[in-house]
Design an enzyme around this catalytic site. Structure first.
Site, PDB file in Angstrom:
ATOM      1  N   CYS A  51       0.762  -1.329  -0.080  1.00 27.82           N
ATOM      2  CA  CYS A  51      -0.141   0.276   0.214  1.00 27.82           C
ATOM      3  C   CYS A  51       0.883   1.056   0.199  1.00 27.82           C
ATOM      4  O   CYS A  51       1.582   1.289   0.302  1.00 27.82           O
ATOM      5  CB  CYS A  51      -0.924   0.063   1.063  1.00 27.82           C
ATOM      6  SG  CYS A  51      -2.081  -1.509   1.388  1.00 27.82           S
ATOM      7  N   ARG A 108     -12.528   0.446  -5.832  1.00 29.84           N
ATOM      8  CA  ARG A 108     -12.205   0.376  -5.025  1.00 29.84           C
ATOM      9  C   ARG A 108     -11.467   1.448  -3.998  1.00 29.84           C
ATOM     10  O   ARG A 108     -11.371   1.467  -3.268  1.00 29.84           O
ATOM     11  CB  ARG A 108     -11.229  -0.797  -5.135  1.00 29.84           C
ATOM     12  CG  ARG A 108     -10.711  -1.255  -3.573  1.00 29.84           C
ATOM     13  CD  ARG A 108     -10.604  -2.690  -4.260  1.00 29.84           C
ATOM     14  NE  ARG A 108      -9.481  -3.024  -2.587  1.00 29.84           N
ATOM     15  CZ  ARG A 108      -9.341  -4.634  -3.028  1.00 29.84           C
ATOM     16  NH1 ARG A 108      -9.357  -5.490  -2.895  1.00 29.84           N
ATOM     17  NH2 ARG A 108      -8.673  -4.767  -1.712  1.00 29.84           N
TER      18      ARG A 108
HETATM   19  P1  XMP Z   1      -0.834  -7.351   2.926  1.00 29.13           P
HETATM   20  O1  XMP Z   1      -0.167  -6.479   4.548  1.00 29.13           O
HETATM   21  O2  XMP Z   1      -1.351  -8.700   4.082  1.00 29.13           O
HETATM   22  O3  XMP Z   1      -1.600  -6.624   2.726  1.00 29.13           O
HETATM   23  O4  XMP Z   1       0.039  -7.092   1.643  1.00 29.13           O
HETATM   24  C1  XMP Z   1      -3.281  -7.086   2.285  1.00 29.13           C
HETATM   25  C2  XMP Z   1      -4.424  -5.708   2.287  1.00 29.13           C
HETATM   26  O5  XMP Z   1      -3.990  -3.996   1.694  1.00 29.13           O
HETATM   27  C3  XMP Z   1      -4.939  -3.580   1.565  1.00 29.13           C
HETATM   28  N1  XMP Z   1      -4.539  -2.876  -0.288  1.00 29.13           N
HETATM   29  C4  XMP Z   1      -3.892  -2.319  -0.393  1.00 29.13           C
HETATM   30  N2  XMP Z   1      -4.056  -1.202   0.141  1.00 29.13           N
HETATM   31  N3  XMP Z   1      -3.232   0.864  -1.652  1.00 29.13           N
HETATM   32  C5  XMP Z   1      -4.019   0.142  -0.233  1.00 29.13           C
HETATM   33  O6  XMP Z   1      -3.346   1.614   0.283  1.00 29.13           O
HETATM   34  C6  XMP Z   1      -3.536  -1.183  -2.571  1.00 29.13           C
HETATM   35  O7  XMP Z   1      -3.197  -1.265  -3.737  1.00 29.13           O
HETATM   36  C7  XMP Z   1      -3.871  -2.949  -1.694  1.00 29.13           C
HETATM   37  N4  XMP Z   1      -4.401  -3.175  -2.826  1.00 29.13           N
HETATM   38  C8  XMP Z   1      -4.813  -4.150  -1.306  1.00 29.13           C
HETATM   39  C9  XMP Z   1      -5.906  -4.497   1.321  1.00 29.13           C
HETATM   40  O8  XMP Z   1      -7.227  -4.325   2.269  1.00 29.13           O
HETATM   41  C10 XMP Z   1      -5.825  -6.038   1.574  1.00 29.13           C
HETATM   42  O9  XMP Z   1      -6.086  -7.043   2.665  1.00 29.13           O
END
Ligand code: XMP
Length: 522
Positions: free
Chosen positions: A345, A440
């Site tokens: 993120c 999203r």
């Molecule tokens: P982890 O830390 O497990 O996080 O890799 C997975 C979660 O990150 C969120 N997610 C995003 N958040 N930009 C964001 O700010 C993104 O591009 C993105 N893609 C996923 C999402 O909640 C996921 O479950």
């Protein structure tokens, strides 16, 4: 401080309850590595603690871990692996609605004791035709009931003859004839079909298929010994698969708050798609957005709640008590918490917004307690210790990065300088938004890429073995943490947790130090 010391707990001024701890640190956003949990008197062994969690009526997991609805994490293979380990997979929505329905069906039909619509072949085919069918449809099995045009059973084509050397033979000639095929009348299955099938296989050593027929000898199902054994073994397994009342694996699907070209919520498209998911047996839908405390997400939750009164709804993401209350009032059962903690993120960098995850969870836990909903700690989990900390304030965690390197995640393995990796990308990365996840992050897929500010990166994760192995490790860590706190179950963990802030020096102390590490711990 002295006033907080409680007479039965001489450490209560140091190791604080959630309310005292987070109120005292109200001016600082804290995340997992900023705190540690204090040990407490324990009379439970880690192996005896229960990890079951009920996220909503009809949505009970045996392991509080959910795989993220991301296009490099959860499709049917990951969802099957998650449910088999007691958790849940949320199928992402960067695919067509039709494709998502197929993905859900693959999970729901995985192994459920009685295969109600087994794949059959007709007597007029050749074994070579059957081999071609297996190749084209990518079947992982090679034994087929043989059924004529009227649906009547005429035999069983055993996998032992579905071989190139018999390619020219007719199925009618190669199959075990009807008289020698073991069958059971549908009416004899009664209320516990698995028990009946289990008894049959015990009484018939060497037989591993049992076909279900009606009075007219029409085929109505197939039991296989391996499925039945797997299900009966679950009764005594430590981590039971997460199944619905029909023995099917649990499966969730993420949906988007689709809009019409005029910018209105596309009510018909949303209810049609959720209806189709429900028909396929989906156990929950997740309205997954970067900002869940919005009119659009609230209206989508309301729409689905009105149309599907009993369907467990997950919604998010929010990081405040007000956000949780808003989604709960709209009709959500379980709320996802997390804005910007994820490993891919960049929301906090790009938008300057987001709350460190542990503080966000505490804020959310107050709204959840007020409204009687459950919380899912989403993102930022990098080790089992983070999960233990997250579960002191939530009911399950959602992981992306920790699972993206597993063999069950979508995507190919790439080799770089002798190391093996899989792609892992944020759903807010430009590439993922182009594939469908733009909504999203509040964008339209029609927007010019130059106008879209990406909130995620494209990355690689080192290949990490099977999901089952990763989940076993994580479960072991959670159990160990609960053992240190004397918590028998997750409700007990939430009650007993005591926190203390840690310094940078203590973070160094927490990791292996002053040694030359010859073997990593995982
Ligand atoms: P982890 O830390 O497990 O996080 O890799 C997975 C979660 O990150 C969120 N997610 C995003 N958040 N930009 C964001 O700010 C993104 O591009 C993105 N893609 C996923 C999402 O909640 C996921 O479950």
């Amino acid at each position: 401080m002295a006033a907080e010391q409680n007479s039965t707990d001489p450490d209560s001024h140091l190791y604080l309850t959630a309310d005292t701890f987070f109120t005292r640190h109200a001016d600082t956003g804290l995340t997992y590595d900023d705190v540690t949990l204090a040990t407490l008197y324990s009379d439970v062994l880690p192996r005896d603690v229960a990890l079951d969690t009920v996220l909503a009526d009809g949505l009970q997991l045996h392991l509080p871990i959910i795989s993220a609805d991301m296009d490099t994490v959860t499709e049917h293979r990951m969802a099957i692996a998650m449910a088999l380990s007691g958790g849940l997979g949320l199928i992402h929505y960067n695919m067509s609605g039709k494709q998502q329905l197929k993905e859900v069906s693959r999970v729901k039909n995985h192994v459920h004791g009685l295969i109600q619509e087994p794949i059959t072949v007709t007597p007029d085919l050749s074994v070579g035709d059957v081999l071609e069918l297996i190749e084209n449809r990518r079947y992982t099995f090679s034994t087929f009931p043989v059924v004529d045009e009227s649906g009547q059973l005429t035999g069983l084509l055993s996998g032992s003859v579905v071989k190139p050397r018999y390619a020219d033979r007719q199925v009618a000639e190669a199959a075990i004839p009807r008289d020698s095929v073991h069958t059971i009348q549908q009416s004899k299955l009664e209320s516990n079909p698995i028990e009946v099938a289990d008894q049959f296989f015990t009484d018939h050593p060497g037989i591993n298929k049992l076909l279900v027929v009606d009075d007219q000898d029409h085929l109505h199902g197939l039991f296989t010994l391996s499925d039945v054994e797997r299900i009966t073994a679950e009764a005594t397994a430590q981590f039971k698969p997460a199944r619905d009342s029909e023995f099917q694996l649990l499966c969730g699907a993420a949906i988007s708050a689709t809009r019409t070209s005029a910018g209105e919520l596309d009510r018909e498209a949303i209810t049609d798609h959720v209806g189709a998911l429900v028909d396929r047996g989906v156990d929950t839908v997740a309205i997954s957005t970067a900002h869940g405390h919005t009119q659009g997400v609230g209206d989508t939750v309301k729409l689905i709640r009105d149309a599907f009164a009993k369907l467990p709804i997950i919604a998010g993401n929010v990081t405040s008590s007000a956000g949780v209350e808003f989604l709960a009032e709209s009709g959500a059962n379980s709320i996802k918490i997390g804005q910007g903690p994820g490993s891919i993120c960049t929301t906090r960098i790009v938008a300057g917004v987001g709350i460190p995850q542990l503080t966000a969870l505490y804020a959310a836990s107050r709204g959840a307690a007020a409204k009687g909903v459950t919380l899912i700690a989403d993102g930022g989990i990098t080790k089992s210790g983070d999960i233990v900390k997250a579960l002191t304030l939530s009911h399950a965690v959602m992981c992306g990065g920790l699972l993206a390197g597993c063999q069950e995640s979508p995507g190919d393995i790439v080799e770089i300088s002798g190391k093996r990796y899989k792609q892992y990308r944020g759903m807010g990365s430009l590439a993922a938004m182009k594939s469908g996840s733009a909504a999203r992050y509040g964008h339209s897929t029609r927007e010019a890429p130059a106008k879209i500010a990406a909130e995620g990166v494209e990355a690689l994760k080192e290949v990490s073995g099977s999901a089952d192995q990763v989940l076993q490790q994580l479960a072991g860590g959670i159990q160990s943490g609960m053992g240190y706190l004397g918590a028998r179950d997750l409700a007990n963990l939430r009650e007993r947790a005591r926190y203390i802030r840690i310094s940078a020096a203590s973070q160094l102390e927490a990791n292996p130090h002053d040694v030359i590490e010859v073997k990593a711990s995982s």
